[in-house]
Design a protein around this motif. Structure first.
Motif, mmCIF file in Angstrom:
data_model
loop_
_atom_site.group_PDB
_atom_site.id
_atom_site.type_symbol
_atom_site.label_atom_id
_atom_site.label_comp_id
_atom_site.label_asym_id
_atom_site.label_seq_id
_atom_site.Cartn_x
_atom_site.Cartn_y
_atom_site.Cartn_z
ATOM 1 N N GLN A 107 0.833 -1.216 0.000
ATOM 2 C CA GLN A 107 0.000 0.000 0.000
ATOM 3 C C GLN A 107 0.861 1.257 0.000
ATOM 4 O OE1 GLN A 107 -2.221 -1.057 3.496
ATOM 5 N NE2 GLN A 107 -3.888 -2.006 2.328
ATOM 6 N N ASN A 160 -5.165 6.820 -5.559
ATOM 7 C CA ASN A 160 -4.640 5.620 -4.926
ATOM 8 C C ASN A 160 -5.510 4.438 -5.338
ATOM 9 O OD1 ASN A 160 -3.022 4.098 -3.338
ATOM 10 N ND2 ASN A 160 -3.622 5.028 -1.405
ATOM 11 N N TYR A 210 1.073 4.153 -3.028
ATOM 12 C CA TYR A 210 0.888 5.565 -2.696
ATOM 13 C C TYR A 210 2.106 6.395 -3.137
ATOM 14 C CZ TYR A 210 -0.903 9.572 -0.218
ATOM 15 O OH TYR A 210 -1.412 10.810 0.058
ATOM 16 N N ILE A 250 -4.725 11.417 -4.803
ATOM 17 C CA ILE A 250 -3.376 11.780 -4.359
ATOM 18 C C ILE A 250 -2.974 13.146 -4.910
ATOM 19 C CG2 ILE A 250 -0.927 11.126 -4.474
ATOM 20 C CD1 ILE A 250 -1.875 8.206 -4.667
#
Lengths: 202, 179
Positions: B28, B131, B32, B64
Motif C-alpha cells: 500500500q 490511490n 501511494y 493523491i
C-alpha cells in the motif's frame, strides 16, 4: 515455444532439472511474469483493434476499451494514416476548448495520464472508426502446453530475467550482476533496434 | 487482481519468510509513493463534481493529486494557492468564467474554481491521480520487488541487506523500463 520447453531451459540454467528447489508451477509463474515484463518493456507483440468513436466524445478509458492493452503505440484512421501523437500540454496550448472542439475526422491523440486516451478533435458524427495498435498483455502461462506469443529470438531476456530471480531467491549472488547487465543490454538493444527501424512495425 | 498476485509473488520469492501483514502495508505504501511521483498509470476522471455553498469542492480520500479539469467545454490547469495569491490577492472574491483550478493540496483534499462561476458548474469533471488497490498486472513483478526490498531491509529475523539491495535494484530497473 511453449511454456514447458521454456521451463526446462530455465531449470537447466538454475541447476534444478528435477525440480527440487521450486515447483514446476512456480517456475512457470515466474516465466509468465518475466515474459509480460519483457514484452511490456520491449513493445514486442502488438495487437490492432478497430474502434468506433462516439460523436462529440474526445476521452476514452484505455483499460475499459482495450483490456489487453499494455501501452498504446500508434493510431491510424480509416485511410490508414497515422494520427499525430502529441503531448497533452500541446493540445491545451493549441486549444483550451479541446473538450468541446469537433471535426469531421480526428487528427491527433494524446493521453491524460496513461489511462485516459484523448482523440482530437472529437468527431461531429457517428461512424468514424480508428485502428488502435497497442502492446499486448501476453497470455499467462498457466500450463506447459501454452505457447508464448514472443518470437524465439526474444525469449533470451525472458529466461535471463527468470534465472536472475531464482538465483537471487537461492542467495546465489555471484553471477547475478553479470546477468542483470546482460538483461539490461538485451532490452536496450531491442529499444535501439526499434528506433533505428530495424524491427518490422505493422 | 494485482495486489493478491503481488503478495503471492512476495511469498514465493521470500520463501514464505515475508510477514503477510507487513507486506500488505509495504504494498500500500509503494502504490501511494508511485502516485505521489505522479506515476500516471493511476489517473482517473471524476465527473459531476458539486461544490458546497462556499464554492469549495471536496475530493474523495483516494485522490493523491490533481491533473486538471474540464469545465463547460474548456480545459482548466491546476495552480496552487501560493501561486494564485501571488497573482491576485483578491482571487477568492472573483466571479466569472473559470480559468483555473486552485488545489489546496493533499492535506485539505479540496479545490476551488478561479474565478468562481456565477452558477454552480454542472459540467465539471476533474482529472486526478488516485490511490488504488490494484495496479496493472504487468507491473506485478516490479511491485513485488519493491515490497521485498522493504521487507528484507527492516529489523527482523530474516533481515538480509544484500538481498534487499538487489530487490531494490530490480524494482527500480523494472520501473525504468516500464515507465
Amino acid at each position: 515455444m511453449n511454456a514447458g520447453t521454456l521451463r526446462s531451459i530455465l531449470q537447466a540454467r538454475v541447476r534444478d532439472p528435477v525440480p527440487l528447489a521450486n515447483t514446476e508451477a512456480q517456475y512457470r509463474q515466474i516465466l509468465s511474469e518475466c515474459q509480460r515484463l519483457v514484452n511490456a518493456a520491449g513493445r514486442l507483440v502488438l495487437e490492432a483493434t478497430p474502434f468506433e468513436l462516439t460523436p462529440r466524445q474526445p476521452l476514452y478509458q484505455v483499460q475499459t476499451n482495450f483490456p489487453r492493452c499494455v501501452r498504446i503505440e500508434f493510431i491510424r484512421d480509416v485511410d490508414n494514416r497515422d494520427l499525430d501523437r502529441v503531448d497533452f500540454p500541446s493540445i491545451c496550448n493549441y486549444s483550451r476548448t479541446w473538450p468541446s472542439d469537433l471535426g469531421d475526422t480526428p487528427r491527433s491523440y494524446t493521453f491524460i495520464g496513461r489511462d485516459t486516451l484523448l482523440v482530437y478533435p472529437a468527431p461531429r458524427d457517428a461512424g468514424i472508426t480508428i485502428t488502435v495498435y497497442y502492446t499486448k498483455l501476453l497470455t499467462e502461462l498457466v500450463d506447459d502446453t501454452i505457447n508464448t506469443d514472443l518470437r524465439d529470438d526474444d525469449l533470451l531476456p525472458v529466461v535471463n530475467l527468470a534465472e536472475i530471480i531464482f538465483l537471487a531467491k537461492l542467495r546465489k549472488f555471484v553471477d547475478v550482476p553479470a546477468l542483470v547487465k546482460q538483461f539490461t543490454d538485451d532490452l536496450r538493444l531491442i529499444d535501439d533496434s526499434r528506433e533505428r527501424g530495424i524491427m518490422p512495425m505493422p | 487482481m494485482s495486489q493478491a498476485n503481488v503478495l503471492g509473488l512476495v511469498a514465493l520469492l521470500s520463501d514464505a519468510q515475508a510477514d503477510a501483514t507487513a507486506s500488505l502495508r509495504y504494498y500500500q505504501d509503494l502504490v501511494y509513493e508511485l502516485g505521489e511521483q505522479r506515476f500516471l498509470w493511476m489517473s482517473n476522471s471524476l465527473p459531476g463534481q458539486v461544490p458546497n455553498a462556499d464554492g469549495l469542492y471536496t475530493l474523495p480520500n483516494a485522490v493523491i493529486d490533481m491533473i486538471g479539469a474540464t469545465y463547460d467545454g474548456h480545459w482548466l490547469d491546476v495552480v496552487d494557492q501560493r501561486t494564485i495569491e501571488s497573482l491576485d490577492m483578491g482571487w477568492r472574491a472573483r466571479k466569472g468564467d473559470p480559468q483555473a483550478v486552485v488545489y489546496f493540496g493533499e492535506s485539505s483534499m479540496s479545490y476551488r474554481l478561479y474565478p468562481q462561476p456565477a452558477q454552480p458548474a454542472v459540467t465539471l469533471t476533474v482529472y486526478v491521480v488516485e490511490n488504488r488497490v490494484d495496479l496493472q498486472v504487468w507491473l506485478d513483478l516490479a511491485l513485488a520487488y519493491g515490497v521485498l526490498a522493504k521487507e528484507f531491509k527492516r529489523e527482523s529475523t530474516h533481515r538480509d541487506e544484500q538481498y534487499a539491495g538487489l530487490c531494490d535494484e530490480l524494482h527500480r530497473l523494472f520501473l525504468s523500463f516500464l515507465a
